[in-house]
Motif scaffolding. Sequence first.
Motif, PDB file in Angstrom:
ATOM      1  N   LYS A 237      11.820 -31.365 -13.424  1.00 49.37           N
ATOM      2  CA  LYS A 237      12.482 -30.910 -14.471  1.00 49.37           C
ATOM      3  C   LYS A 237      11.604 -30.660 -15.756  1.00 49.37           C
ATOM      4  CE  LYS A 237      16.794 -33.596 -13.828  1.00 49.37           C
ATOM      5  NZ  LYS A 237      17.573 -34.707 -14.306  1.00 49.37           N
ATOM      6  N   LEU A 238      10.525 -31.461 -15.778  1.00 51.47           N
ATOM      7  CA  LEU A 238       9.577 -31.177 -16.660  1.00 51.47           C
ATOM      8  C   LEU A 238       8.762 -29.835 -16.410  1.00 51.47           C
ATOM      9  CD1 LEU A 238       7.962 -34.607 -17.423  1.00 51.47           C
ATOM     10  CD2 LEU A 238       9.147 -33.309 -19.034  1.00 51.47           C
ATOM     11  N   LEU A 239       8.497 -29.522 -15.138  1.00 50.02           N
ATOM     12  CA  LEU A 239       8.032 -28.102 -14.794  1.00 50.02           C
ATOM     13  C   LEU A 239       8.925 -27.050 -15.239  1.00 50.02           C
ATOM     14  CD1 LEU A 239       6.288 -26.334 -13.057  1.00 50.02           C
ATOM     15  CD2 LEU A 239       7.618 -27.054 -11.097  1.00 50.02           C
ATOM     16  N   TRP A 240      10.348 -27.292 -14.884  1.00 48.19           N
ATOM     17  CA  TRP A 240      11.066 -26.233 -15.498  1.00 48.19           C
ATOM     18  C   TRP A 240      11.148 -26.096 -16.990  1.00 48.19           C
ATOM     19  CZ3 TRP A 240      12.149 -22.610 -12.704  1.00 48.19           C
ATOM     20  CH2 TRP A 240      12.509 -22.707 -11.240  1.00 48.19           C
ATOM     21  N   ALA A 241      10.942 -27.059 -17.660  1.00 50.84           N
ATOM     22  CA  ALA A 241      10.766 -27.085 -19.403  1.00 50.84           C
ATOM     23  C   ALA A 241       9.398 -26.499 -19.649  1.00 50.84           C
ATOM     24  CB  ALA A 241      10.733 -28.501 -19.738  1.00 50.84           C
ATOM     25  N   PHE A 242       8.616 -26.323 -18.870  1.00 49.56           N
ATOM     26  CA  PHE A 242       7.280 -25.980 -19.355  1.00 49.56           C
ATOM     27  C   PHE A 242       7.553 -24.498 -19.284  1.00 49.56           C
ATOM     28  CE2 PHE A 242       2.894 -24.711 -17.746  1.00 49.56           C
ATOM     29  CZ  PHE A 242       1.972 -24.481 -19.087  1.00 49.56           C
TER      30      PHE A 242
ATOM     31  N   GLN B 198       3.535 -17.348 -13.602  1.00 49.65           N
ATOM     32  CA  GLN B 198       4.787 -17.808 -12.508  1.00 49.65           C
ATOM     33  C   GLN B 198       4.369 -17.574 -11.158  1.00 49.65           C
ATOM     34  OE1 GLN B 198       6.673 -19.416 -14.472  1.00 49.65           O
ATOM     35  NE2 GLN B 198       5.651 -18.604 -16.079  1.00 49.65           N
ATOM     36  N   LEU B 199       3.786 -16.533 -10.938  1.00 49.39           N
ATOM     37  CA  LEU B 199       3.192 -16.105  -9.412  1.00 49.39           C
ATOM     38  C   LEU B 199       2.323 -17.158  -9.064  1.00 49.39           C
ATOM     39  CD1 LEU B 199       3.081 -12.321  -9.491  1.00 49.39           C
ATOM     40  CD2 LEU B 199       4.992 -13.805  -9.005  1.00 49.39           C
ATOM     41  N   GLY B 200       1.184 -17.584  -9.950  1.00 52.30           N
ATOM     42  CA  GLY B 200      -0.002 -18.381  -9.289  1.00 52.30           C
ATOM     43  C   GLY B 200       0.267 -19.708  -9.576  1.00 52.30           C
ATOM     44  N   TRP B 201       1.139 -20.329 -10.722  1.00 50.00           N
ATOM     45  CA  TRP B 201       1.494 -21.787 -10.811  1.00 50.00           C
ATOM     46  C   TRP B 201       2.904 -22.250 -10.160  1.00 50.00           C
ATOM     47  CZ3 TRP B 201       0.069 -21.931 -16.735  1.00 50.00           C
ATOM     48  CH2 TRP B 201      -1.303 -21.255 -16.839  1.00 50.00           C
ATOM     49  N   THR B 202       3.978 -21.530 -10.892  1.00 47.65           N
ATOM     50  CA  THR B 202       5.374 -22.310 -10.652  1.00 47.65           C
ATOM     51  C   THR B 202       5.624 -21.813  -9.017  1.00 47.65           C
ATOM     52  OG1 THR B 202       5.994 -21.854 -12.937  1.00 47.65           O
ATOM     53  CG2 THR B 202       7.629 -22.247 -11.319  1.00 47.65           C
ATOM     54  N   ALA B 203       5.556 -20.646  -8.598  1.00 45.44           N
ATOM     55  CA  ALA B 203       5.929 -20.285  -7.175  1.00 45.44           C
ATOM     56  C   ALA B 203       5.039 -20.907  -6.238  1.00 45.44           C
ATOM     57  CB  ALA B 203       5.882 -18.889  -7.270  1.00 45.44           C
ATOM     58  N   VAL B 204       3.954 -21.032  -6.706  1.00 45.54           N
ATOM     59  CA  VAL B 204       3.071 -21.877  -5.597  1.00 45.54           C
ATOM     60  C   VAL B 204       3.346 -23.358  -5.447  1.00 45.54           C
ATOM     61  CG1 VAL B 204       0.532 -22.892  -5.481  1.00 45.54           C
ATOM     62  CG2 VAL B 204       0.890 -20.386  -5.716  1.00 45.54           C
ATOM     63  N   PHE B 205       3.851 -23.964  -6.694  1.00 50.59           N
ATOM     64  CA  PHE B 205       4.268 -25.211  -6.546  1.00 50.59           C
ATOM     65  C   PHE B 205       5.203 -25.519  -5.578  1.00 50.59           C
ATOM     66  CE2 PHE B 205       7.543 -28.301  -7.651  1.00 50.59           C
ATOM     67  CZ  PHE B 205       6.867 -29.451  -7.590  1.00 50.59           C
ATOM     68  N   PHE B 206       6.390 -24.571  -5.543  1.00 52.17           N
ATOM     69  CA  PHE B 206       7.582 -24.674  -4.695  1.00 52.17           C
ATOM     70  C   PHE B 206       7.197 -24.423  -3.068  1.00 52.17           C
ATOM     71  CE2 PHE B 206       9.809 -24.199  -8.859  1.00 52.17           C
ATOM     72  CZ  PHE B 206      10.491 -25.336  -8.609  1.00 52.17           C
TER      73      PHE B 206
ATOM     74  N   VAL C  62      -4.358 -26.909  -9.296  1.00 51.27           N
ATOM     75  CA  VAL C  62      -3.699 -28.213  -9.693  1.00 51.27           C
ATOM     76  C   VAL C  62      -2.118 -28.285  -9.415  1.00 51.27           C
ATOM     77  CG1 VAL C  62      -3.059 -29.347 -11.819  1.00 51.27           C
ATOM     78  CG2 VAL C  62      -5.322 -28.537 -11.334  1.00 51.27           C
ATOM     79  N   PHE C  63      -1.571 -27.154  -9.375  1.00 49.32           N
ATOM     80  CA  PHE C  63      -0.076 -26.913  -9.363  1.00 49.32           C
ATOM     81  C   PHE C  63      -0.060 -27.164  -7.610  1.00 49.32           C
ATOM     82  CE2 PHE C  63       0.428 -25.529 -13.370  1.00 49.32           C
ATOM     83  CZ  PHE C  63       1.547 -25.360 -13.580  1.00 49.32           C
ATOM     84  N   MET C  64      -1.005 -26.625  -6.879  1.00 46.36           N
ATOM     85  CA  MET C  64      -0.937 -27.209  -5.285  1.00 46.36           C
ATOM     86  C   MET C  64      -0.901 -28.554  -5.299  1.00 46.36           C
ATOM     87  SD  MET C  64      -3.566 -24.498  -3.840  1.00 46.36           S
ATOM     88  CE  MET C  64      -3.795 -22.777  -4.308  1.00 46.36           C
ATOM     89  N   MET C  65      -1.854 -29.369  -5.933  1.00 44.83           N
ATOM     90  CA  MET C  65      -1.716 -30.993  -5.948  1.00 44.83           C
ATOM     91  C   MET C  65      -0.537 -31.352  -6.106  1.00 44.83           C
ATOM     92  SD  MET C  65      -4.827 -31.478  -4.781  1.00 44.83           S
ATOM     93  CE  MET C  65      -6.348 -30.572  -4.874  1.00 44.83           C
ATOM     94  N   MET C  66       0.095 -30.901  -7.101  1.00 39.36           N
ATOM     95  CA  MET C  66       1.689 -31.366  -7.588  1.00 39.36           C
ATOM     96  C   MET C  66       2.484 -31.131  -6.654  1.00 39.36           C
ATOM     97  SD  MET C  66       1.402 -29.741 -11.572  1.00 39.36           S
ATOM     98  CE  MET C  66       2.931 -29.391 -11.904  1.00 39.36           C
ATOM     99  N   GLY C  67       2.461 -29.815  -6.015  1.00 41.52           N
ATOM    100  CA  GLY C  67       3.360 -29.501  -4.851  1.00 41.52           C
ATOM    101  C   GLY C  67       3.292 -30.752  -3.695  1.00 41.52           C
ATOM    102  N   LEU C  68       2.071 -31.056  -3.644  1.00 40.19           N
ATOM    103  CA  LEU C  68       1.564 -31.949  -2.407  1.00 40.19           C
ATOM    104  C   LEU C  68       1.998 -33.303  -2.669  1.00 40.19           C
ATOM    105  CD1 LEU C  68      -1.666 -32.101  -0.776  1.00 40.19           C
ATOM    106  CD2 LEU C  68      -0.598 -34.312  -1.372  1.00 40.19           C
ATOM    107  N   ILE C  69       2.144 -33.643  -3.995  1.00 43.44           N
ATOM    108  CA  ILE C  69       2.487 -35.008  -4.384  1.00 43.44           C
ATOM    109  C   ILE C  69       4.097 -35.151  -4.200  1.00 43.44           C
ATOM    110  CG2 ILE C  69       2.962 -36.575  -6.177  1.00 43.44           C
ATOM    111  CD1 ILE C  69       0.280 -35.612  -7.313  1.00 43.44           C
ATOM    112  N   ALA C  70       4.657 -33.787  -4.529  1.00 46.05           N
ATOM    113  CA  ALA C  70       6.426 -34.009  -4.630  1.00 46.05           C
ATOM    114  C   ALA C  70       6.690 -34.183  -3.056  1.00 46.05           C
ATOM    115  CB  ALA C  70       6.914 -32.488  -5.046  1.00 46.05           C
TER     116      ALA C  70
END
Length: 532
Positions: free
Chosen positions: A158-163, A188-196, A502-510
């Motif tokens: 939710k914080l990701l979507w808020a950002f 959005q391409l290199g951060w948000t989409a990469v996270f999901f 860093v967004f990859m690390m966040m996706g890995l944690i999720a």
Amino acid sequence: MQQTVRFLFWSRDRQTRRPFTLSGYHPSESGLAAKFALKAAIVLVAAILGLAIGGLPLNRIVVPLLPLVVLTLLIIWILPENRNPPTRFMSFTFFAYFVAVVVWPYYLAIQLPGLPLIEIRRLFVALSILGFLICYSTSRAFRDELWRICRASSLEVKLLWAFVAFQALSVPFSVDVAGSIPTFVKNQLGWTAVFFIVAYVMSKPGNVDRFANIIRALAVFLVVLGYFEYRNQGLLWANHIPWFLKVSDPAMINLLDPMFREGEYRVTGPFSTSLSYSEFMAMAMPFFLHYIVEGRKLWLRAVALLCHALVFYGILLTQARVGIVGALAAHGVYFAAWTIRKWRLERTNIVAAALLFLMPVLLALSATAVLTVPRLRIMTLGGGAHAASTQGRVEQMKAAIPLIIKRPVIGYGPGEGAGVLGYRNPAGELSIDSYILAAALNYGLVGFLVMTAMFGLFVLKGIQVGQASKGETSVAIAAATSIAVWMVAKIVLAQEDNVSVVFMMMGLIAACAYRVRQDAPSAGVSTTRRWL
């Protein structure tokens, strides 16, 4: 002429030859006039877009391309249901992007006459996003599993979507809207989409270990590359770039010039600066530490220890304080998290119990050593050679505070912070040395706080997940430590070379949080979708 008439008016006999249609759809029953109008509209729109793309500068081409992007998304959205979505293609192209984003210099791109730059890393991420969108559009099972993955880290996502919302909000109020739109899209391409994408890919067994092995291999490769670069006293490829990979942007060309401090060469590698190189090396250290203490084979743990020492040597070649401080943060955060994990899993372990109670003492001794040992003090806090950069950061902070207060909510637009601040280094180039200032100026103070909360909660989530799991999901501790190292580095470094990592690390944690929840005896979540 006859071919044109046949293209516009010719229709097949429906009794003998049926037009091709996707499964689940029916052929069009439109008449000749409707078909002519549709095809004429397509030709007209293509002509308008072609003229716009040909007449605009390269950094503005993204604007006329937006209708094509919307059309592509519409086509993907109407695709029929597919029981076998291209998840393997998505995974393969993601790992290719992961390698490219680290080892391929972004100032080397395929540049052909009359065409926009084709960056290798953007090509791979675009293919991976295309696979992700097709999977999401055509597979209900994919959507359901992705929702469950994100549900395991509900607050963080939710914080990701808020950002993302604060980034989008800052675009229409930007001081340069046309310049902020490409930056927003790129983020959005290199951060948000990469996270999901990473959240889904890492939810599959084996991929977390694969990711950890790749980042270790990349770090060792960069050390070898850095050693030969240091011997060469310049980038190895600086004088050997093919014509079709040369970028005409002067700012990019300047990155090929060798960097020195007090006559000593500073290794840069494929990054924009030596600081970004050392930042990545410090971010990779927790993955070596994790295998040293958790690896199964003794000889591989010894190899990991040797490679860990080589990575630190690579940091020394950059002469960057941010790398040394990052290395200290990597060891401190990781061993603190690992000690707590070991003590919780093995309450009778004397070593873990001793380390748990000695941590405050070790922290105090480390701080004392940094302050009292001249060599350590210069390496971390700086000395005479670093006085100019330190003074520059102080001046930037003083100039940025009134600007941030002036626009605390909407900011000045993605990528516009340095221009608004207007600080120039001795070479006359626009410069901003702290990502804290850059983010607060770009997205506003509120957006910066949301971003910081997002990263901080993912760090806590990764440590929590890693402590509660065994096997490859325990790598979440290393990923969380890597994010913490990056956050420390961003205090004095504004370059965004490693933000996608860093967004990859966040996706890995999720993904690890989801897998731990699935393995728990009481696993189960609500079936009501609320935010994905």
